[in-house]
Design a protein around this motif. Structure first.
Motif, PDB file in Angstrom:
ATOM      1  N   UNK A  96      15.149  12.360  19.290  1.00 15.96           N
ATOM      2  CA  UNK A  96      15.092  12.325  17.825  1.00 15.96           C
ATOM      3  C   UNK A  96      13.693  11.977  17.338  1.00 15.96           C
ATOM      4  N   UNK A  97      13.042  11.051  18.028  1.00 17.57           N
ATOM      5  CA  UNK A  97      11.673  10.687  17.638  1.00 17.57           C
ATOM      6  C   UNK A  97      10.731  11.870  17.783  1.00 17.57           C
ATOM      7  N   UNK A  98      10.843  12.579  18.901  1.00 17.74           N
ATOM      8  CA  UNK A  98       9.968  13.738  19.115  1.00 17.74           C
ATOM      9  C   UNK A  98      10.218  14.804  18.071  1.00 17.74           C
ATOM     10  N   UNK A  99      11.478  15.092  17.777  1.00 12.31           N
ATOM     11  CA  UNK A  99      11.793  16.108  16.780  1.00 12.31           C
ATOM     12  C   UNK A  99      11.341  15.674  15.387  1.00 12.31           C
ATOM     13  N   UNK A 100      11.485  14.372  15.098  1.00 12.57           N
ATOM     14  CA  UNK A 100      11.048  13.881  13.793  1.00 12.57           C
ATOM     15  C   UNK A 100       9.537  14.023  13.635  1.00 12.57           C
ATOM     16  N   UNK A 101       8.778  13.702  14.709  1.00 13.55           N
ATOM     17  CA  UNK A 101       7.321  13.835  14.634  1.00 13.55           C
ATOM     18  C   UNK A 101       6.922  15.298  14.433  1.00 13.55           C
ATOM     19  N   UNK A 102       7.590  16.198  15.137  1.00 11.51           N
ATOM     20  CA  UNK A 102       7.288  17.626  14.960  1.00 11.51           C
ATOM     21  C   UNK A 102       7.607  18.074  13.537  1.00 11.51           C
ATOM     22  N   UNK A 103       8.773  17.634  13.027  1.00  8.43           N
ATOM     23  CA  UNK A 103       9.149  18.025  11.670  1.00  8.43           C
ATOM     24  C   UNK A 103       8.178  17.441  10.646  1.00  8.43           C
TER      25      UNK A 103
ATOM     26  N   UNK B 106       7.821  28.577  19.870  1.00  6.23           N
ATOM     27  CA  UNK B 106       7.500  28.401  18.452  1.00  6.23           C
ATOM     28  C   UNK B 106       7.600  26.930  18.063  1.00  6.23           C
ATOM     29  N   UNK B 107       8.648  26.256  18.518  1.00 10.31           N
ATOM     30  CA  UNK B 107       8.781  24.831  18.213  1.00 10.31           C
ATOM     31  C   UNK B 107       7.625  24.025  18.796  1.00 10.31           C
ATOM     32  N   UNK B 108       7.150  24.452  19.955  1.00  8.59           N
ATOM     33  CA  UNK B 108       6.101  23.699  20.637  1.00  8.59           C
ATOM     34  C   UNK B 108       4.756  23.808  19.943  1.00  8.59           C
ATOM     35  N   UNK B 109       4.385  25.019  19.519  1.00  6.88           N
ATOM     36  CA  UNK B 109       3.024  25.218  19.007  1.00  6.88           C
ATOM     37  C   UNK B 109       2.935  25.113  17.490  1.00  6.88           C
ATOM     38  N   UNK B 110       4.060  25.317  16.768  1.00  8.40           N
ATOM     39  CA  UNK B 110       3.992  25.347  15.302  1.00  8.40           C
ATOM     40  C   UNK B 110       3.428  24.065  14.703  1.00  8.40           C
ATOM     41  N   UNK B 111       3.873  22.873  15.081  1.00  6.86           N
ATOM     42  CA  UNK B 111       3.327  21.660  14.457  1.00  6.86           C
ATOM     43  C   UNK B 111       1.819  21.518  14.648  1.00  6.86           C
ATOM     44  N   UNK B 112       1.343  21.813  15.846  1.00  7.87           N
ATOM     45  CA  UNK B 112      -0.084  21.632  16.114  1.00  7.87           C
ATOM     46  C   UNK B 112      -0.925  22.674  15.386  1.00  7.87           C
ATOM     47  N   UNK B 113      -0.434  23.903  15.376  1.00 10.35           N
ATOM     48  CA  UNK B 113      -1.196  24.958  14.693  1.00 10.35           C
ATOM     49  C   UNK B 113      -1.283  24.682  13.195  1.00 10.35           C
ATOM     50  N   UNK B 114      -0.140  24.309  12.588  1.00  8.97           N
ATOM     51  CA  UNK B 114      -0.145  24.037  11.150  1.00  8.97           C
ATOM     52  C   UNK B 114      -1.011  22.827  10.806  1.00  8.97           C
ATOM     53  N   UNK B 115      -0.946  21.782  11.604  1.00 10.44           N
ATOM     54  CA  UNK B 115      -1.796  20.617  11.347  1.00 10.44           C
ATOM     55  C   UNK B 115      -3.262  20.968  11.481  1.00 10.44           C
ATOM     56  N   UNK B 116      -3.592  21.744  12.494  1.00 13.50           N
ATOM     57  CA  UNK B 116      -4.986  22.145  12.693  1.00 13.50           C
ATOM     58  C   UNK B 116      -5.485  22.994  11.526  1.00 13.50           C
TER      59      UNK B 116
ATOM     60  N   UNK C 268      -5.627  12.378   4.074  1.00 15.15           N
ATOM     61  CA  UNK C 268      -4.487  13.198   4.496  1.00 15.15           C
ATOM     62  C   UNK C 268      -4.780  13.875   5.834  1.00 15.15           C
ATOM     63  N   UNK C 269      -5.993  14.398   6.006  1.00 14.11           N
ATOM     64  CA  UNK C 269      -6.364  15.034   7.281  1.00 14.11           C
ATOM     65  C   UNK C 269      -6.295  14.034   8.434  1.00 14.11           C
ATOM     66  N   UNK C 270      -6.777  12.783   8.150  1.00 17.01           N
ATOM     67  CA  UNK C 270      -6.717  11.750   9.184  1.00 17.01           C
ATOM     68  C   UNK C 270      -5.273  11.436   9.555  1.00 17.01           C
ATOM     69  N   UNK C 271      -4.408  11.320   8.554  1.00 16.85           N
ATOM     70  CA  UNK C 271      -2.995  11.044   8.835  1.00 16.85           C
ATOM     71  C   UNK C 271      -2.362  12.156   9.666  1.00 16.85           C
TER      72      UNK C 271
ATOM     73  N   UNK D 205      -1.737  13.001  17.307  1.00 20.70           N
ATOM     74  CA  UNK D 205      -2.033  12.116  18.443  1.00 20.70           C
ATOM     75  C   UNK D 205      -0.782  11.362  18.873  1.00 20.70           C
ATOM     76  N   UNK D 206      -0.011  10.843  17.889  1.00 22.74           N
ATOM     77  CA  UNK D 206       1.236  10.151  18.226  1.00 22.74           C
ATOM     78  C   UNK D 206       2.209  11.057  18.946  1.00 22.74           C
ATOM     79  N   UNK D 207       2.269  12.299  18.474  1.00 19.21           N
ATOM     80  CA  UNK D 207       3.154  13.269  19.147  1.00 19.21           C
ATOM     81  C   UNK D 207       2.713  13.511  20.577  1.00 19.21           C
TER      82      UNK D 207
END
Length: 658
Positions: free
Chosen positions: A44-51, A206-216, A240-243, A249-251
């Protein structure tokens, strides 16, 4: 409105906005109802961080490009302000719902294709509405009929397909609930399975790369487009960028922790698998009754020992042990008793061999021992040690707890074959050891026999005539003595190997070895002339009876003297084998070096065998205790040099270490 009226004349808000506004609660409610949380805390923590990574990116972009400017341009009209804020906020909710659905536990089970279509449709609607809001804030305004208009019908179509797919899947599940087996083409099942696997891999990627790509992408936009404007908005964009970076990083830290836990679990499972494999292998090469290695393991170990001897030129030996009259145990006491006897013998064999040696059950009542770095003498001594261990004390069998244990005497016949002297292959050593073992059984049992020994060659008419005649004479006399007293015959055979080992250690000439072997076989031949009442008396003899018993060396001397030839020298040895080193022996009281060396050797070994063997009137003592007693009597009853040689052979040799 869009088609029939100019854009500037379209009322805002209008009646059509009621339909758009009403869609969002239904999107949110219906999507959330599909989700059920069945994950662990870590998941749940991992999924929450991705979401949160995706939602945070969407919120940041919306705030700086749509929601923030919209709030800044609000006028005093409530309806206009409500609708203007409702859509960008609603779009954020669509993105949140789509994101939570994409990382929902249900999105990886049978409803996977439903969630992919649903999330894609929600994303299309959110993109279309966001573009509408963004262009509406620009001076040019929003123009109908452009490519972005495709997103609304496409989003609706994908959500409609999700509904259709959901109905189809749930209907199939209901049918399978009524009928457990549904006929289907194997080919179609294979195709469906392959397609499902590809879809699953795509969704997982898609689940794996989407959070990182969107954040980047979001951080890049904030730092390159928003931050250069300066002022408070630049600080907001940087924070906001730092957060978002900290979120990534937490993920990653969580991923690292999960990977470490997974690696540890896999390593533990791998260890368990190795242990299970070792256990299965051990079971495959272990005899179920005795716990010793089975026939397969015995053959493998023999092959290894022979191969090692070829490489290192170090000798090895193979011993075959067959329990005498074992069929009688099964016939009289039953197979349970036989199995118990086999287990007891196996424990004794384990106890008397060296750590580097090997013992296993060859089959039936036969055992095999592989001795490493052991020559003929070492193998003969090991065989005697094994024979002692098997015969004494007697094995016990208890039918049940209420009955008294039964003493069952077991003896073993042993055949010995040594690498180099009797063969250079596993098969040759097995054949020679087996032949020697059967020769031992045919010639009295409870004895060890070396392959190709003089006795065996004589029996096969392979020796020179003189030796053949001598040995045949010895055999005839020995058989005659055994007919009077079976225990005397067994005792004589036991002494042969020990006598030869001590003689070799003392470096006596080769011609003396033959005489010593014959002396060991025939030293008690004079007991033929002792009355049965004295010879077989179960208790200690009286003084008068000892006078008669002490005549057997002279009787033996007379018998052998009449045989002529080498028996003349043998007669002297037999006559003197009860003389003492201090001159207090019998029959003539000679002492020291006047006693033939062969007689001095037989005197020590005769006493040793008497101490370690069971008698009706006494229990046997251990080999170490017997050696201590020999040393105590050294210089008085026994030759000190012979005692030390014998004790070294028995205690110093690894094959017979106590």
């Amino acid at each position: 409105y869009d088609i029939r009226m100019p854009s500037s004349q379209v009322p805002f808000p209008g009646l059509f906005d009621i339909g758009f506004v009403s869609c969002y609660p239904f999107f949110l409610l219906s999507t959330l109802l599909l989700n059920q949380d069945r994950r662990t805390g870590s998941e749940r923590t991992r999924l929450a961080l991705d979401a949160f990574a995706i939602i945070g990116s969407a919120f940041a972009l919306s705030w700086f490009f749509i929601l923030g400017p919209t709030i800044a341009n609000l006028n005093d009209g409530f309806a206009q302000n409500f609708v203007a804020l409702y859509f960008p906020v609603g779009d954020l909710f669509l993105i949140i719902v789509a994101t939570l659905s994409m990382f929902s536990p249900s999105s990886t089970d049978s409803l996977q294709t439903v969630f992919i279509r649903l999330c894609s449709g929600l994303a299309m609607l959110a993109i279309a509405d966001s573009l509408l809001s963004y262009f509406s804030l620009s001076p040019a305004g929003f123009n109908t009929g452009t490519l972005q208009d495709v997103f609304w019908p496409l989003g609706m179509m994908l959500m409609g397909l999700a509904v259709v797919e959901s109905s189809r899947i749930r209907g199939g599940q209901a049918k399978r609930g009524k009928a457990q087996t549904v006929p289907a083409s194997h080919h179609m099942l294979g195709v469906a399975s392959t397609r499902s696997a590809r879809t699953f891999r795509f969704s997982m990627d898609l689940r794996l790369i989407a959070p990182f790509v969107l954040d980047l992408v979001t951080c890049t936009i904030l730092l390159t487009v928003i931050a250069p404007a300066g002022g408070p908005i630049a600080i907001q964009a940087s924070v906001v960028a730092l957060l978002l970076v900290l979120l990534v990083v937490g993920r990653q830290l969580l991923t690292l922790r999960e990977n470490n836990l997974l690696r540890a679990r896999l390593q533990e499972e791998l260890k368990d698998s190795h242990r299970a494999l070792r256990l299965k292998h051990q079971e495959a090469v272990t005899d179920a009754i005795t716990g010793l290695p089975n026939h397969r393991a015995v053959m493998d170990r023999m092959a290894q020992a022979v191969s090692n001897s070829h490489k290192t030129n170090e000798p090895c030996a193979v011993l075959f042990i067959d329990l005498d009259h074992f069929k009688q145990v099964n016939d009289i006491w039953g197979h349970r008793a036989g199995d118990s006897i086999l287990r007891q013998v196996a424990e004794r064999l384990r106890a008397v061999i060296r750590e580097e040696d090997f013992v296993g059950r060859y089959g039936g009542e036969e055992f095999a021992v592989v001795l490493l770095n052991s020559d003929v003498i070492g193998a003969a001594l090991a065989a005697e040690r094994i024979r002692f261990a098997v015969v004494s004390p007697a094995c016990e069998w208890q039918v049940d707890e209420a009955s008294e244990p039964v003493q069952i005497k077991i003896t073993g016949s042993i055949g010995i074959a040594v690498f180099g002297e009797h063969g250079t292959t596993r098969e040759m050593l097995i054949e020679r050891a087996d032949s020697a073992m059967y020769f031992a059984k045919r010639n009295g049992r409870n004895r060890a026999c070396i392959a190709d020994s003089e006795e065996m060659r004589a029996a096969q008419n392979e020796t020179i005539p003189t030796q053949s005649t001598e040995i045949r004479t010895a055999q005839v006399l020995t058989v005659a003595a055994a007919a009077r007293d079976f225990e005397t015959g067994e005792h004589a055979h036991r002494l042969v190997l020990l006598a030869e080992a001590v003689a070799r250690y003392l470096r006596l000439p080769e011609e003396d070895l033959h005489l010593i072997r014959l002396g060991a076989l025939m030293h008690d031949i004079g007991k033929i002339g002792i009355p049965d009442g004295i010879l077989h008396k179960p208790g200690p003899l009286t003084t008068d009876e000892w006078v008669i018993m002490r005549q057997h060396p002279e009787i033996g001397h007379q018998i052998l003297s009449m045989a002529g030839g080498v028996s003349q020298a043998l007669a002297i040895i037999v006559l003197a084998h009860h003389e003492r080193y201090d001159g207090k022996g019998y029959p003539h009281g000679i002492s020291g070096e006047a006693i033939p060396i062969a007689a001095r050797i037989l005197s020590v070994i005769d006493a040793f065998d008497a101490m370690v063997s069971r008698r009706p009137y006494k229990e046997p003592i251990s080999m170490s205790e017997a050696c201590d007693e020999l040393r105590r009597c050294s210089g008085a009853q026994f030759d000190p040099q012979v005692v030390e040689a014998f004790c070294y052979v028995v205690e110093g040799q690894g094959a017979l270490a106590v």
